[in-house]
Design a protein around this motif. Structure first.
Motif, mmCIF file in Angstrom:
data_model
loop_
_atom_site.group_PDB
_atom_site.id
_atom_site.type_symbol
_atom_site.label_atom_id
_atom_site.label_comp_id
_atom_site.label_asym_id
_atom_site.label_seq_id
_atom_site.Cartn_x
_atom_site.Cartn_y
_atom_site.Cartn_z
ATOM 1 N N LYS A 91 -10.228 -7.146 1.341
ATOM 2 C CA LYS A 91 -9.972 -5.834 0.760
ATOM 3 C C LYS A 91 -9.335 -4.894 1.787
ATOM 4 C CE LYS A 91 -13.779 -6.166 -2.556
ATOM 5 N NZ LYS A 91 -15.057 -5.566 -3.016
ATOM 6 N N VAL A 92 -9.796 -4.985 3.035
ATOM 7 C CA VAL A 92 -9.208 -4.154 4.087
ATOM 8 C C VAL A 92 -7.748 -4.528 4.294
ATOM 9 C CG1 VAL A 92 -9.266 -3.603 6.546
ATOM 10 C CG2 VAL A 92 -11.399 -3.785 5.268
ATOM 11 N N LEU A 93 -7.466 -5.832 4.338
ATOM 12 C CA LEU A 93 -6.094 -6.299 4.546
ATOM 13 C C LEU A 93 -5.184 -5.894 3.385
ATOM 14 C CD1 LEU A 93 -6.889 -9.809 6.031
ATOM 15 C CD2 LEU A 93 -5.929 -7.846 7.249
ATOM 16 N N SER A 94 -5.726 -5.940 2.173
ATOM 17 C CA SER A 94 -4.951 -5.527 1.003
ATOM 18 C C SER A 94 -4.604 -4.043 1.091
ATOM 19 C CB SER A 94 -5.738 -5.814 -0.269
ATOM 20 O OG SER A 94 -5.038 -5.374 -1.413
ATOM 21 N N LEU A 95 -5.576 -3.226 1.496
ATOM 22 C CA LEU A 95 -5.337 -1.786 1.664
ATOM 23 C C LEU A 95 -4.270 -1.551 2.725
ATOM 24 C CD1 LEU A 95 -6.008 1.238 1.318
ATOM 25 C CD2 LEU A 95 -7.876 0.911 2.962
ATOM 26 N N LEU A 96 -4.362 -2.268 3.827
ATOM 27 C CA LEU A 96 -3.390 -2.097 4.901
ATOM 28 C C LEU A 96 -1.985 -2.489 4.462
ATOM 29 C CD1 LEU A 96 -5.366 -3.300 8.046
ATOM 30 C CD2 LEU A 96 -4.432 -1.019 7.629
ATOM 31 N N GLN A 109 0.949 0.133 4.890
ATOM 32 C CA GLN A 109 2.044 -0.178 5.818
ATOM 33 C C GLN A 109 3.377 -0.284 5.088
ATOM 34 O OE1 GLN A 109 1.461 0.220 8.837
ATOM 35 N NE2 GLN A 109 0.008 -1.178 9.779
ATOM 36 N N GLY A 110 3.337 -0.754 3.853
ATOM 37 C CA GLY A 110 4.574 -0.948 3.113
ATOM 38 C C GLY A 110 5.246 0.326 2.668
ATOM 39 N N THR A 111 4.527 1.442 2.735
ATOM 40 C CA THR A 111 5.098 2.705 2.253
ATOM 41 C C THR A 111 5.203 3.776 3.339
ATOM 42 O OG1 THR A 111 2.876 3.355 1.510
ATOM 43 C CG2 THR A 111 4.330 2.355 -0.127
ATOM 44 N N ARG A 112 4.849 3.423 4.556
ATOM 45 C CA ARG A 112 4.952 4.372 5.665
ATOM 46 C C ARG A 112 6.337 4.313 6.302
ATOM 47 N NH1 ARG A 112 0.600 6.389 8.914
ATOM 48 N NH2 ARG A 112 1.972 5.903 10.680
ATOM 49 N N ALA A 113 6.758 5.433 6.875
ATOM 50 C CA ALA A 113 8.039 5.470 7.570
ATOM 51 C C ALA A 113 7.964 4.708 8.889
ATOM 52 C CB ALA A 113 8.452 6.915 7.819
ATOM 53 N N GLY A 116 -12.267 4.483 9.721
ATOM 54 C CA GLY A 116 -12.567 4.162 8.334
ATOM 55 C C GLY A 116 -12.913 2.711 8.104
ATOM 56 N N GLY A 117 -12.648 2.279 6.880
ATOM 57 C CA GLY A 117 -13.047 0.955 6.418
ATOM 58 C C GLY A 117 -13.476 1.072 4.973
ATOM 59 N N ILE A 118 -13.920 -0.034 4.407
ATOM 60 C CA ILE A 118 -14.366 0.031 3.008
ATOM 61 C C ILE A 118 -15.771 -0.522 2.849
ATOM 62 C CG2 ILE A 118 -12.037 0.000 2.073
ATOM 63 C CD1 ILE A 118 -12.340 -2.936 1.504
ATOM 64 N N LYS A 119 -16.529 -0.499 3.945
ATOM 65 C CA LYS A 119 -17.929 -0.925 3.900
ATOM 66 C C LYS A 119 -18.765 0.115 4.616
ATOM 67 C CE LYS A 119 -21.426 -3.709 3.227
ATOM 68 N NZ LYS A 119 -22.421 -2.675 3.612
ATOM 69 N N GLY A 170 -17.047 4.928 3.648
ATOM 70 C CA GLY A 170 -16.976 3.477 3.634
ATOM 71 C C GLY A 170 -16.537 2.927 2.290
ATOM 72 N N ARG A 171 -15.528 3.549 1.709
ATOM 73 C CA ARG A 171 -14.973 3.065 0.439
ATOM 74 C C ARG A 171 -13.474 3.322 0.428
ATOM 75 N NH1 ARG A 171 -16.036 5.644 -3.914
ATOM 76 N NH2 ARG A 171 -16.740 7.599 -2.969
ATOM 77 N N ASP A 172 -12.782 2.635 -0.453
ATOM 78 C CA ASP A 172 -11.346 2.845 -0.624
ATOM 79 C C ASP A 172 -11.165 4.071 -1.511
ATOM 80 O OD1 ASP A 172 -8.655 2.794 -1.025
ATOM 81 O OD2 ASP A 172 -8.574 0.810 -1.932
ATOM 82 N N THR A 173 -10.998 5.231 -0.873
ATOM 83 C CA THR A 173 -10.926 6.497 -1.598
ATOM 84 C C THR A 173 -9.548 7.137 -1.430
ATOM 85 O OG1 THR A 173 -11.708 7.754 0.315
ATOM 86 C CG2 THR A 173 -13.387 6.909 -1.222
#
Length: 216
Positions: free
Chosen positions: A122-127, A131-135, A6-9, A90-93
């Protein structure tokens, strides 16, 4: 193993990576599911053409999933396959976010151009959100795709990606070679082309081998 490409571009070659990885894994005897979670349905179009050109012997299974239900359905399908490859747009969906919650690894191809690198924040923000909500932590692999055969763009992009904590750059670039497009036009992976483009197959196999070995 579940891997999301994935990615956002757009335009970074995500479907090319996803389909070639799927076929490469299947060629080794793995039972592989390719999930098309992209609204453009490029992986589905490729697979339909592959089915036609190989007399229905694609070598893997494809399903189309989208939206928040991707996570639940992929988790239900996990026990049935050795590997699941998810091709996202290539979008934050919602589809991509759902895929990342279900995945073991996230593969992010970047083209070595300035406008591609601008999406890093934007990619780092998504990550950070994911990551903050995964087990357990999501393994992340970024790499250059559609790279130049030579020139400073590759090295400039590599330097920026190396400075981005959390992207885990793999310095195994895949050059923008005609062999990938030629193979896709025939419903094939680059590994199946005759005559073979040794440079293209070596680059792709080196990248895929590294990713899969670090998942063990």
């Amino acid at each position: 193993m579940i891997l999301t490409v994935g990615g956002i571009k757009g335009g970074t070659g995500k479907t090319t990576i996803a389909t070639n990885l799927t076929i490469w894994l299947a060629s080794q005897g793995a039972d592989v599911l390719l999930v098309d979670a992209d609204e453009q349905e490029s992986a589905s179009d490729f697979t339909a053409w592959r089915d036609e050109t190989t007399d229905g012997q694609a070598g893997y299974t494809l399903v189309q999933l989208n939206g928040a239900t991707v996570r639940r359905q992929v988790e239900q399908l996990r026990p049935k396959y050795d590997h699941i490859i998810i091709d996202t747009g290539g979008r934050d969906t919602a589809s991509q976010r759902a895929a990342l919650f279900a995945s073991d690894a996230y593969l992010i191809p970047f083209a070595p151009r300035s406008y591609e690198i601008w999406t890093l924040s934007k990619v780092l923000s998504l990550l950070d959100e994911i990551q903050g909500t995964r087990a357990s932590p999501l393994r992340v692999y970024s790499f250059l795709n559609k790279a130049d055969a030579r020139g400073v763009d590759n090295s400039d992009a590599t330097s920026v990606l190396l400075e981005s904590e959390g992207l885990n750059l793999i310095d195994f670039p895949i050059v923008n070679r005609k062999a990938f497009a030629s193979a896709a036009s025939k419903g094939l992976s680059v590994f199946e082309m005759t005559p073979a483009d040794e440079k293209a197959t070596t680059e792709a196999e080196r990248l895929f081998t590294y990713i899969m070995q670090t998942q063990i």
